[in-house]
Scaffold this motif. Structure first.
Motif, PDB file in Angstrom:
ATOM      1  N   PHE A   6       0.805  -1.228   0.000  1.00 55.87           N
ATOM      2  CA  PHE A   6       0.000   0.000   0.000  1.00 55.87           C
ATOM      3  C   PHE A   6       0.840   1.281   0.000  1.00 55.87           C
ATOM      4  N   GLY A   7       2.152   1.139   0.151  1.00 53.21           N
ATOM      5  CA  GLY A   7       3.014   2.302   0.002  1.00 53.21           C
ATOM      6  C   GLY A   7       3.325   3.065   1.270  1.00 53.21           C
ATOM      7  N   CYS A   8       2.437   3.043   2.242  1.00 55.21           N
ATOM      8  CA  CYS A   8       2.694   3.750   3.501  1.00 55.21           C
ATOM      9  C   CYS A   8       1.818   3.151   4.599  1.00 55.21           C
ATOM     10  N   ALA A   9       2.161   3.486   5.826  1.00 55.66           N
ATOM     11  CA  ALA A   9       1.450   2.918   6.971  1.00 55.66           C
ATOM     12  C   ALA A   9      -0.001   3.381   7.028  1.00 55.66           C
ATOM     13  N   GLU A  10      -0.244   4.645   6.701  1.00 50.10           N
ATOM     14  CA  GLU A  10      -1.610   5.173   6.777  1.00 50.10           C
ATOM     15  C   GLU A  10      -2.536   4.439   5.811  1.00 50.10           C
ATOM     16  N   ALA A  11      -2.066   4.235   4.578  1.00 48.10           N
ATOM     17  CA  ALA A  11      -2.878   3.531   3.585  1.00 48.10           C
ATOM     18  C   ALA A  11      -3.095   2.077   3.990  1.00 48.10           C
ATOM     19  N   ALA A  12      -2.048   1.460   4.533  1.00 48.51           N
ATOM     20  CA  ALA A  12      -2.166   0.068   4.965  1.00 48.51           C
ATOM     21  C   ALA A  12      -3.129  -0.054   6.141  1.00 48.51           C
ATOM     22  N   ALA A  13      -3.074   0.918   7.064  1.00 48.17           N
ATOM     23  CA  ALA A  13      -3.937   0.883   8.245  1.00 48.17           C
ATOM     24  C   ALA A  13      -5.408   0.965   7.869  1.00 48.17           C
ATOM     25  N   LYS A  14      -5.708   1.667   6.786  1.00 47.98           N
ATOM     26  CA  LYS A  14      -7.103   1.824   6.352  1.00 47.98           C
ATOM     27  C   LYS A  14      -7.703   0.508   5.868  1.00 47.98           C
ATOM     28  N   THR A  15      -6.842  -0.443   5.514  1.00 49.19           N
ATOM     29  CA  THR A  15      -7.343  -1.725   5.016  1.00 49.19           C
ATOM     30  C   THR A  15      -7.731  -2.673   6.146  1.00 49.19           C
ATOM     31  N   ILE A  16      -7.318  -2.328   7.350  1.00 52.00           N
ATOM     32  CA  ILE A  16      -7.618  -3.177   8.503  1.00 52.00           C
ATOM     33  C   ILE A  16      -9.018  -2.864   9.015  1.00 52.00           C
ATOM     34  N   THR A  17      -9.752  -3.897   9.332  1.00 49.67           N
ATOM     35  CA  THR A  17     -11.095  -3.697   9.888  1.00 49.67           C
ATOM     36  C   THR A  17     -11.013  -2.808  11.127  1.00 49.67           C
ATOM     37  N   ASP A  18     -11.821  -1.785  11.178  1.00 46.36           N
ATOM     38  CA  ASP A  18     -11.794  -0.855  12.305  1.00 46.36           C
ATOM     39  C   ASP A  18     -11.934  -1.607  13.622  1.00 46.36           C
ATOM     40  N   ASN A  19     -11.033  -1.324  14.498  1.00 46.45           N
ATOM     41  CA  ASN A  19     -11.054  -1.948  15.819  1.00 46.45           C
ATOM     42  C   ASN A  19     -10.800  -0.850  16.834  1.00 46.45           C
ATOM     43  N   ASP A  20     -11.887  -0.354  17.417  1.00 45.57           N
ATOM     44  CA  ASP A  20     -11.764   0.773  18.339  1.00 45.57           C
ATOM     45  C   ASP A  20     -10.874   0.452  19.532  1.00 45.57           C
ATOM     46  N   SER A  21     -10.904  -0.792  19.986  1.00 42.36           N
ATOM     47  CA  SER A  21     -10.105  -1.151  21.162  1.00 42.36           C
ATOM     48  C   SER A  21      -8.612  -1.044  20.862  1.00 42.36           C
ATOM     49  N   VAL A  22      -8.212  -1.454  19.645  1.00 40.69           N
ATOM     50  CA  VAL A  22      -6.799  -1.349  19.268  1.00 40.69           C
ATOM     51  C   VAL A  22      -6.399   0.114  19.136  1.00 40.69           C
ATOM     52  N   ARG A  23      -7.262   0.922  18.510  1.00 35.39           N
ATOM     53  CA  ARG A  23      -6.968   2.349  18.362  1.00 35.39           C
ATOM     54  C   ARG A  23      -6.825   3.021  19.726  1.00 35.39           C
ATOM     55  N   GLU A  24      -7.726   2.727  20.624  1.00 41.22           N
ATOM     56  CA  GLU A  24      -7.665   3.325  21.957  1.00 41.22           C
ATOM     57  C   GLU A  24      -6.413   2.854  22.704  1.00 41.22           C
ATOM     58  N   SER A  25      -6.078   1.599  22.506  1.00 44.97           N
ATOM     59  CA  SER A  25      -4.894   1.042  23.153  1.00 44.97           C
ATOM     60  C   SER A  25      -3.623   1.744  22.665  1.00 44.97           C
ATOM     61  N   VAL A  26      -3.544   1.983  21.361  1.00 49.90           N
ATOM     62  CA  VAL A  26      -2.371   2.653  20.789  1.00 49.90           C
ATOM     63  C   VAL A  26      -2.291   4.099  21.272  1.00 49.90           C
ATOM     64  N   LEU A  27      -3.421   4.778  21.291  1.00 50.94           N
ATOM     65  CA  LEU A  27      -3.438   6.168  21.781  1.00 50.94           C
ATOM     66  C   LEU A  27      -3.009   6.234  23.243  1.00 50.94           C
ATOM     67  N   HIS A  28      -3.484   5.267  24.042  1.00 48.26           N
ATOM     68  CA  HIS A  28      -3.108   5.226  25.454  1.00 48.26           C
ATOM     69  C   HIS A  28      -1.611   4.945  25.592  1.00 48.26           C
TER      70      HIS A  28
END
Length: 340
Positions: A28-50
Motif C-alpha cells: 500500500f506504500g505507507c502505513a496510513e494507507a495500509a492501516a485503512k485496510t484493517i477492519t476498524d477496531n476501536d479497542s486497538v486504536r484506543e490502546s495505541v493512543l493510550h
C-alpha cells in the motif's frame, strides 16, 4: 493522525508482526494507507493512543527502522522490529555494540571477568548490550557503567521499556536509563511471557558486532543468544570455564567446535592501560571503605538487615552487593552475605 500512530496501529493489531507489517507497507506504500485496510477496531486504536500517551509521560521514544538513529546492525537482521521504543539516551544506539551474555547463576570469578571486559569496551567507545537479568547480564551492565561518561550500555528487555524485571535490578534499571538506554519492541507497559525472552535474545545478538558468551549451561537462553549470533555471522567469543562445572558446557562447546574464538580477557581486544589499572585499584580502595563491608563479617547477614544497618532501601542494597560481589569483596551464602 501521525505516521507513528498508523505504524503502531498496524503492529499492535493481532496477527500482524514484522513480516506481515512489511508486506502491507510494500503493498500500500505507507502505513496510513495500509492501516485503512484493517477492519476498524476501536479497542486497538484506543490502546495505541493510550500507549503513546504513556510513552510521552514517561519520556519514552519510538524509533522506526526508517530513522537514522535505528541501530544499524539490528536493521540488517531479517524480520527485525519495525519500531523499537527507547528509554534513556538515544545516542547510545549509534555506538558500536558488543553484547555480553551468560548464566544468571554466574560465579564471582565469572562476573568479575565479564565486568572487566565490559568496562574495557565502554572505555574504548563501545556500548555494552545485555538482557538486564541477574548474574552475568548485571555484571555486563555494571562493568560498563563504572566507566566515565554516558551511553555505555544498552538493556534489551522482553517487556515494555517501562517494565522493570527482575525487581532485584530496579536500581540498575534507573542507572541504565540515566546513563545508557533501555530498548524493546514490545508495547509500553507490556508484561512479558516466556516466548518474549527468546525474541529478546534475538535482538541482543542482532544489535552487536561482537558477542561474548560467559558461563552458560548447554541448554540455556544465553546459548540461544550465541546461536542467533552465529546465524547472523557475528564475531563470537567465549570465556572458558572448568570442565566439571555445568556452566562451562556452553562456552567450552563453542570453542571446541570452532564456532567461537577463545576469550582470555581484555588483552584479546585492547592493550593494557596503566590508567585503567590505577582506576581499578582506586575503585577497590573506595569499596573497602563502604559501610556495607563494615557491617559484614563471617556470620551471614541478610539484605533486609543490611538495609536497616546502612539506612538504604533494598534495591540500593542489592545493587551495591552485586558490585561488591563482582569485585570479590563479599560472598553470597545461605542466610545472606559474608565478607570475603
Amino acid at each position: 493522525m501521525s505516521d507513528l500512530f498508523h505504524k503502531l496501529l498496524l503492529l499492535r493489531t493481532p496477527g500482524i508482526g514484522p513480516v506481515k507489517y512489511n508486506e502491507l507497507i510494500r503493498k500500500f506504500g505507507c502505513a496510513e494507507a495500509a492501516a485503512k485496510t484493517i477492519t476498524d477496531n476501536d479497542s486497538v486504536r484506543e490502546s495505541v493512543l493510550h500507549e503513546m500517551e504513556q510513552a510521552h509521560n514517561k519520556n519514552i521514544y519510538y524509533i522506526s527502522d526508517e530513522d537514522e538513529k535505528y541501530p544499524a546492525r539490528l536493521k540488517k537482521i531479517k524480520n527485525h522490529p519495525p519500531i523499537i521504543s527507547v528509554r534513556g539516551n538515544i545516542d547510545t544506539l549509534s555506538k558500536p555494540v558488543v553484547s555480553i551474555v551468560g548464566t544468571r547463576h554466574a560465579t564471582v570469578h565469572g562476573m568479575n571477568m565479564v565486568s572487566e571486559l565490559s568496562g574495557a569496551f565502554a572505555n574504548n567507545g563501545f556500548a555494552v548490550a545485555s538482557g538486564m537479568a541477574i548474574g552475568t547480564d548485571s555484571a555486563a551492565h555494571i562493568g560498563a557503567l563504572q566507566s566515565a561518561g554516558d551511553s555505555q550500555t544498552i538493556a534489551v528487555v522482553a517487556g515494555g521499556v517501562d517494565y522493570i524485571w527482575p525487581l532485584e535490578n530496579e536500581s540498575l534499571y534507573w542507572d541504565i536509563v540515566s546513563r545508557g538506554a533501555v530498548i524493546s519492541e514490545m508495547p509500553v507497559g507490556f508484561v512479558p511471557v516466556a516466548t518474549n525472552f527468546v525474541q529478546r535474545n534475538r535482538w541482543v545478538a542482532g544489535i552487536c558486532e561482537k558477542l561474548i558468551l560467559g558461563e552458560a549451561d548447554l541448554k540455556s537462553g544465553s546459548m540461544t543468544t550465541a546461536r542467533f549470533g552465529i546465524d547472523y555471522d557475528k564475531d563470537i567469543y567465549a570465556i572458558p570455564s572448568h570442565p566439571t562445572d555445568s556452566r562451562s558446557l556452553g562456552p567450552n562447546s563453542l570453542i571446541k567446535s570452532g564456532q567461537a574464538k577463545l576469550c582470555m580477557g581484555v588483552s584479546d581486544f585492547f592493550g593494557t592501560d596503566k590508567k585503567d589499572e590505577i582506576k581499578k585499584k582506586n575503585s577497590v580502595k573506595l569499596e573497602k571503605e563502604n559501610s556495607l563491608l563494615d557491617a559484614l563479617g563471617t556470620i551471614p547477614v541478610s539484605e533486609s538487615v543490611l538495609a536497616e544497618i546502612v539506612k538504604k532501601n533494598i534495591s540500593e542494597i542489592k545493587s551495591d552487593l552485586v558490585v561488591l560481589e563482582l569485585q570479590g569483596l563479599v560472598i553470597k551464602v545461605d542466610g545472606g552475605y559474608i565478607r570475603a
